[in-house]
Design a protein around this motif. Sequence first.
Motif, short mmCIF file in Angstrom:
data_model
loop_
_atom_site.label_atom_id
_atom_site.label_comp_id
_atom_site.label_asym_id
_atom_site.label_seq_id
_atom_site.Cartn_x
_atom_site.Cartn_y
_atom_site.Cartn_z
N MET A 75 0.84 -1.19 0.00
CA MET A 75 0.00 0.00 0.00
C MET A 75 0.88 1.24 0.00
O MET A 75 1.77 1.40 0.84
CB MET A 75 -0.88 -0.04 1.25
CG MET A 75 -1.70 1.18 1.46
SD MET A 75 -3.25 1.02 0.61
CE MET A 75 -3.99 2.57 1.03
N ILE A 76 0.64 2.12 -0.95
CA ILE A 76 1.40 3.36 -1.05
C ILE A 76 0.79 4.38 -0.11
O ILE A 76 -0.42 4.57 -0.09
CB ILE A 76 1.39 3.87 -2.51
CG1 ILE A 76 2.12 2.87 -3.41
CG2 ILE A 76 2.04 5.23 -2.60
CD1 ILE A 76 2.06 3.21 -4.87
N SER A 107 6.29 7.16 1.43
CA SER A 107 6.79 5.95 0.78
C SER A 107 7.76 6.31 -0.34
O SER A 107 7.61 7.33 -1.00
CB SER A 107 5.64 5.13 0.20
OG SER A 107 4.78 4.69 1.20
N VAL A 108 8.73 5.43 -0.57
CA VAL A 108 9.66 5.58 -1.68
C VAL A 108 9.16 4.70 -2.81
O VAL A 108 8.91 3.51 -2.61
CB VAL A 108 11.09 5.19 -1.26
CG1 VAL A 108 12.04 5.29 -2.43
CG2 VAL A 108 11.56 6.08 -0.12
N GLY A 112 11.41 8.22 -6.30
CA GLY A 112 10.92 9.45 -5.69
C GLY A 112 10.17 9.16 -4.40
O GLY A 112 9.95 8.01 -4.04
N THR A 113 9.79 10.23 -3.70
CA THR A 113 9.09 10.12 -2.43
C THR A 113 7.66 10.63 -2.57
O THR A 113 7.45 11.71 -3.15
CB THR A 113 9.82 10.94 -1.35
OG1 THR A 113 11.17 10.52 -1.30
CG2 THR A 113 9.18 10.76 0.01
N VAL A 114 6.70 9.90 -2.03
CA VAL A 114 5.29 10.30 -2.09
C VAL A 114 5.08 11.46 -1.12
O VAL A 114 5.41 11.38 0.06
CB VAL A 114 4.37 9.11 -1.72
CG1 VAL A 114 2.93 9.57 -1.66
CG2 VAL A 114 4.54 7.99 -2.72
N VAL A 115 4.52 12.55 -1.65
CA VAL A 115 4.28 13.75 -0.85
C VAL A 115 2.82 13.83 -0.41
O VAL A 115 2.54 14.20 0.73
CB VAL A 115 4.63 15.02 -1.67
CG1 VAL A 115 4.32 16.27 -0.89
CG2 VAL A 115 6.08 14.99 -2.09
N LYS A 116 1.90 13.45 -1.30
CA LYS A 116 0.47 13.59 -1.00
C LYS A 116 -0.31 12.57 -1.79
O LYS A 116 0.05 12.22 -2.91
CB LYS A 116 0.03 15.01 -1.39
CG LYS A 116 -1.40 15.33 -1.09
CD LYS A 116 -1.72 16.82 -1.26
CE LYS A 116 -1.74 17.22 -2.71
NZ LYS A 116 -2.28 18.55 -2.93
#
Length: 62
Positions: free
Chosen positions: A1-2, A6-7, A22-26
């Motif tokens: 689950m993202i 999360s990367v 990349g990194t999840v921002v929103k």
Amino acid sequence: MIKKGSVVKVLRKESYWYQDIGTVVKIEKDIKYSVLVRFIRETYSGVNSNNFSESELLLVES
């Protein structure tokens, strides 16, 4: 689950960041491209984030 923080790895072939990490921002709900991902590398115009659908991302680490 993202989830936020999360990367992820990008699987969308048309993307500037294809196969990049990349990194999840929103994460938003009920829209097609609901996950905002921020990258270290910028495009030629100085953009370092983009929206993707969850199916276009591969979770690398939570």
